[in-house]
Scaffold this active site. Structure first.
Site, PDB file in Angstrom:
ATOM      1  CD  GLU A 177      76.103  60.173  38.648  1.00 35.15           C
ATOM      2  OE1 GLU A 177      76.363  59.262  39.453  1.00 35.15           O
ATOM      3  OE2 GLU A 177      75.686  61.288  38.986  1.00 35.15           O
ATOM      4  CD  GLU A 246      71.618  62.171  38.724  1.00 35.26           C
ATOM      5  OE1 GLU A 246      72.171  62.381  39.818  1.00 35.26           O
ATOM      6  OE2 GLU A 246      71.436  61.047  38.252  1.00 35.26           O
TER       7      GLU A 246
END
Ligand SMILES: *[C@@H]1O[C@H](CO)[C@@H](O)[C@H](O)[C@H]1NC(C)=O
Ligand SMILES: *[C@@H]1O[C@H](CO)[C@@H](O)[C@H](O)[C@H]1NC(C)=O
Ligand SMILES: *[C@@H]1O[C@H](CO)[C@@H](O)[C@H](O)[C@H]1NC(C)=O
Ligand SMILES: *[C@@H]1O[C@H](CO)[C@@H](O)[C@H](O)[C@H]1NC(C)=O
Ligand SMILES: *[C@@H]1O[C@H](CO)[C@@H](O)[C@H](O)[C@H]1NC(C)=O
Ligand SMILES: *[C@@H]1O[C@H](CO)[C@@H](O)[C@H](O)[C@H]1NC(C)=O
Ligand SMILES: *[C@@H]1O[C@H](CO)[C@@H](O)[C@H](O)[C@H]1NC(C)=O
Ligand SMILES: *[C@@H]1O[C@H](CO)[C@@H](O)[C@H](O)[C@H]1NC(C)=O
Ligand SMILES: CC(=O)N[C@H]1CO[C@H](CO)[C@@H](O)[C@@H]1O
Length: 841
Positions: A177, A246
């Site tokens: 991320e 995710e």
């Protein structure tokens, strides 16, 4: 002969079992075949090795193809070049358990994890290296990152665990991320990502690498999406398949916060929509959340429970209907694998947020009908058929004719979990407690620590995160007639300590907490990111402790205990967010009408990491220190309590109810089960009895537990317990509490409900226990929810309770078709009839 046999043997071992994992623009390919892959996150240190096989097996039964985990650097390398891969940290054993269950693995090495894990998974010693800046082109950082990443890859290769070696791991991840936070890193951030890609590539793992939330991920890195919804995600290269690493099945919890819930309908909707729009790989974050044992919770203020409202609950029980409804979705998606990954895609737009997507191969077609409207149901006419698609749902028709699945029509039972008292003990009052005070004399009266400086230091720098606790101590001397000794003296402390206890001359004069949760729990992830950066810039985490204090002439000892409750794990440059008492610290006095201040910030400060009781390992069963059974104190700060108890019978998961305690740490037989804080009550507002799955989910939607302790029950894995002998519970109570209500319970399914339209098959199951009674059953248009069902305006006159009692009671499960033949045909004015049933386990 010998050499031929050797060659044959070699061929069998190496190539017969090796799997070729690759990809094209449509999907991950395994041995040349495009695949629909469903994966679920289970973080190995958040459960125990004894729990792993069952969790992974349930994942497989739930229709998963793969298990995904991060690797937690700070857990494995707590001190530089000293490694721990034992017990819950046995990564290789975890990966082999995945392999034994016949599933694939996705290994997110990072080594940045985020994951609401302490310091995002980075070791604090790394921060304390000279010239260190994390996650940018900083030589020291890159060297250490490469060292750890290489070591993990080498360990995994040595055990032949990559698919290219015949092992289960089909994908590996580098960084994590980073795209979300890279702005502030400027050009260095871009260069860093290139370096990460090259470094990962050079490790030659033989399977593709992914980089999530990284739009500029260099080829051949696969950039992937994380979020509550990812259907609009477009990979940065036509040769990268659409992957969702995710998909948040729920949300995490913070001290002071409420219980987040993401509805089953909405999770299923997001996944179905993702596959409708060309997605082919989905990972649930989390599939099993588990427990933040010991000091692993991130922060600040992440709770010990990391349940996440995931398909498997904190203890590993099926979270129904989420688990079962997603299993059905997985089965349908898998049945369409070939069409989804090879079919020609066409879309029909019906307006009003309704659309159809058709996947067509020679052998046939598969269809998705989407109704993205939040309020109104849609009727879709398609190839002569008419289909009602409820608001905010997707219908799947594997043959474009018959509806096999709709995300909003749940046919799986709802399980209501209950806690049962420990049958092996009589009652809480049967527990015999002993206690002892935390010995703080050296710090409170002498102000003596291990090191001194003329400066207030960041807690991370002094303690290396070896403990939550750090003493800051100084001595202040006043002459007899010192003007400060007059009226109106106070002590003022600027602090970022998560919890601060203030002592003057041995007396506890007050404490203060930061109420971080009030800001963050109500924010979405994106906003958290922005806030994360802000905190560093304008020091929003600072607060001021101020209290009137009477100092005396001569020496005064000021002892400040700073306590961390999980180090920050998110945001650009999060590693440098301050921790501890950053100052300034003043004594304020009055000279006549004039306010006078004395700045203590550059005084001689003495430091001591940790508390005596921890150092002396009072939590160990074999601890020989003296404990008293006389005059058990209540509401006493800094107190140790101990008791023995018998393990609850059976196999159900065990929890300890710590209501009555303040804040501290708990151990069972020397195993740290985490921080506890049952006095932290969540606010009264923000919960609603009804939760509408329709409309976009966010972290403040569908909250429960308002006005209750954030976390009252704490998981004790069965493997921590001795079933034949005594077990020891030790509590270190920091705020003051009362242990007399402490009790042990087991969690299990208490009752199961279904509320299903006719012509569907329903299964009621008490999870390996037998159904003992049918409490409610009605066929027609019943009202209410599980636990509060009522007959509606139309109801079959047949005795449904009797029918189901005969069919189900005494069995572990029963399954039947909700048909008029069985349940009668009440007239509900033509509307579809439903069967509502509640069975007691
Ligand atoms: C990591 O660094 C140590 C020296 O601190 C070195 O001995 C070791 O070989 C390195 N490991 C790897 C995998 O590069
Ligand atoms: C949803 O349906 C309502 C009623 O038909 C309509 O007014 C509204 O515009 C629709 N919203 C969207 C986003 O399509
Ligand atoms: C899919 O599209 C290609 C290219 O337009 C076409 O050649 C092929 O026949 C189509 N396949 C099916 C099953 O419609
Ligand atoms: C002390 O804290 C207060 C309140 O957060 C803040 O306004 C002030 O600037 C701080 N002082 C210093 C010197 O940091
Ligand atoms: C402990 O403190 C609480 C709250 O201050 C108070 O209500 C309670 O009576 C106290 N209990 C004992 C046993 O002193
Ligand atoms: C369990 O308790 C019994 C009886 O005290 C003892 O003999 C045994 O060693 C204990 N087992 C473990 C695993 O601690
Ligand atoms: C268990 O603890 C109780 C109470 O402390 C004690 O009386 C008993 O002897 C212990 N039993 C064993 C097997 O250690
Ligand atoms: C249930 O029974 C009805 C007939 O009453 C039948 O139409 C339906 O297909 C059956 N459902 C399933 C899932 O078998
Ligand atoms: C809350 C959040 O981060 N949502 C993200 C989900 O994913 C989409 C697509 O990548 C983003 O646009 C959202 O910001």
């Amino acid at each position: 002969m010998v050499s031929l046999r050797f060659i044959l043997c070699f061929l069998l071992v190496s190539s017969a079992y090796a799997t070729i994992v690759s990809h094209d623009g449509r999907a991950i390919t395994i041995d040349g075949h495009r695949r629909v892959l469903l994966s679920g996150s289970i973080h190995y240190p958040r459960s125990t090795p004894e729990m792993w096989p069952d969790l992974i097996k349930k994942g497989k039964e739930g229709g998963l193809d793969a298990i995904e985990t991060y690797v937690f650097w700070n857990a494995h390398e707590p001190t530089r070049r000293q490694y721990d891969f034992s017990g819950k940290l046995d990564l290789i054993r975890f990966l082999k358990t995945i392999q034994d269950e016949g599933l694939y693995g996705v290994l997110r090495i990072g080594p940045y994890a985020c994951a609401e894990w302490n310091y995002g998974g980075f070791p604090v010693w790394l921060h304390n290296m000279p010239g260190m800046v994390f996650r940018t082109t900083n030589k020291a950082f890159m060297d250490e990152m490469q060292n750890f990443t290489t070591m993990i890859v080498d360990m995994v290769k040595k055990e032949n665990l990559f698919a290219s070696q015949g092992g289960p791991i089909i994908l590996a991840q580098i960084e994590n991320e980073y795209g979300n936070v890279m702005g502030p890193y400027g050009e260095s951030g871009k260069a860093y990502i290139k370096w990460c890609a090259n470094m990962a590539q050079s490790l030659d793992v033989g399977v593709p690498w992914i980089m999530c939330q990284q739009n500029d991920a260099p080829q051949p890195m696969l950039n992937t999406c994380n979020g509550f919804y990812c259907d609009n995600f477009v990979p940065n290269n036509p040769n990268t398949p659409k992957m969702w690493t995710e998909n948040w099945t729920g949300w995490f919890k913070q001290w002071g916060g409420k219980n987040p819930h993401r509805t089953t309908e909405d999770v299923a909707f997001s996944v179905a929509k993702f596959f409708q729009r060309g997605g082919t790989f989905n990972n649930y974050y989390m599939y099993h959340g588990g427990t933040n044992f010991d000091r692993t919770a991130g922060g600040p203020y992440i709770t010990t429970s990391y349940d996440y409202d995931a398909p498997l609950d904190e203890y590993g029980n099926l979270n129904q209907p989420k688990y079962g409804h997603l299993k059905k979705l997985h089965d349908v998606l898998h049945s369409m694998e070939k069409t989804l990954t090879y079919g020609n895609i066409s879309t029909i737009n019906f307006g009003n947020s309704a659309s159809a997507t058709i996947y067509k191969i020679e052998e046939g077609s598969s269809c998705f009908f989407l109704n993205g409207n939040e309020t109104s149901d849609a009727t879709i006419s398609f190839q002569g058929g008419s289909y009602v698609v409820p608001a905010w749902s997707v219908t799947i028709l594997p043959d474009c004719k018959n509806e096999a699945y709709n995300t909003a029509k749940i046919t799986t039972q709802t399980s209501m979990m209950v806690k049962k008292p420990n049958e092996a003990e009589d009652s809480p009052s049967s527990l015999k407690w002993s206690w002892r005070p935390e010995n703080m004399d050296n710090f409170l009266l002498k102000g003596k620590g291990q090191s001194t400086t003329r400066q207030l230091l960041d807690q991370k720098v002094v303690s290396n995160d070896q403990s939550d606790y750090l003493w800051y101590m100084t001595t202040v001397k006043f002459k007899k007639r010192d003007p400060f000794l007059g009226k109106g003296m106070s002590l003022r402390i600027n602090s970022t300590a998560h919890v601060l206890h203030v002592f003057v001359n041995g007396k506890h004069i007050g404490k203060k907490l930061i109420y971080v949760f009030q800001i963050s729990i109500i924010l979405t992830y994106q906003k958290l990111i922005d806030l994360g950066n802000q905190h560093v810039e304008n020091g929003k985490f600072h607060y001021v402790f101020e209290k009137d204090v009477k100092f005396k002439s001569g020496h005064n000892v000021i002892s400040l205990l700073s306590i961390t409750v999980g180090l920050a794990n998110y945001g650009a440059f999060f590693e440098s967010k301050p921790a501890g008492i950053t100052g300034p610290i003043f004594i304020i006095g009055k000279n006549g009408d004039e306010t006078i201040t004395k700045d203590l910030s550059a005084h001689k400060w003495s430091y001591k990491t940790g508390l005596n009781g921890f150092e002396n390992q009072l939590f160990k069963t074999e601890s020989v220190s003296k404990w008293s059974v006389e005059r058990l104190p209540f509401n006493r700060t800094m107190t140790w309590y101990k008791t023995t108890f018998k393990a609850p019978l059976g196999n159900d998961p065990v929890v300890v109810d710590l209501l009555g305690l303040g804040k501290g740490t708990a151990w069972v037989n020397g195993n740290n089960i985490g921080r506890y804080w049952p006095t932290f009550i969540s606010s009264e507002n923000g919960c609603s009895a009804k939760c509408d799955y329709r409309g976009a989910y966010h972290a403040e939607k569908c909250l429960t537990n308002c006005g209750e302790p954030t976390q009252r029950w704490y998981h004790i894995p069965r493997s921590f317990l001795n079933t034949s002998g005594n077990n020891t519970l030790v509590l270190f109570e920091e705020m003051g509490g009362n242990p007399s209500l402490v009790n042990f319970q087991t969690t299990r399914v208490g009752s199961v409900c279904a509320n299903v339209y006719e012509k569907n098959i329903i299964e009621l199951s008490c999870d390996r226990k037998s159904i003992s009674a049918i409490k409610f059953a009605s066929f027609g248009n019943p009202d209410g929810n599980c636990g509060s069902f009522e007959k509606g305006t139309c109801a079959s006159s047949n005795n449904i309770v009797d029918i189901l009692t005969q069919e189900c009671v005494g069995k572990e499960k029963c399954s039947f078709n909700v048909s008029t033949e069985k349940f009668g045909a009440p007239d509900c004015n033509g509307a579809a009839r439903r069967l509502a049933v509640e069975a007691i386990c």
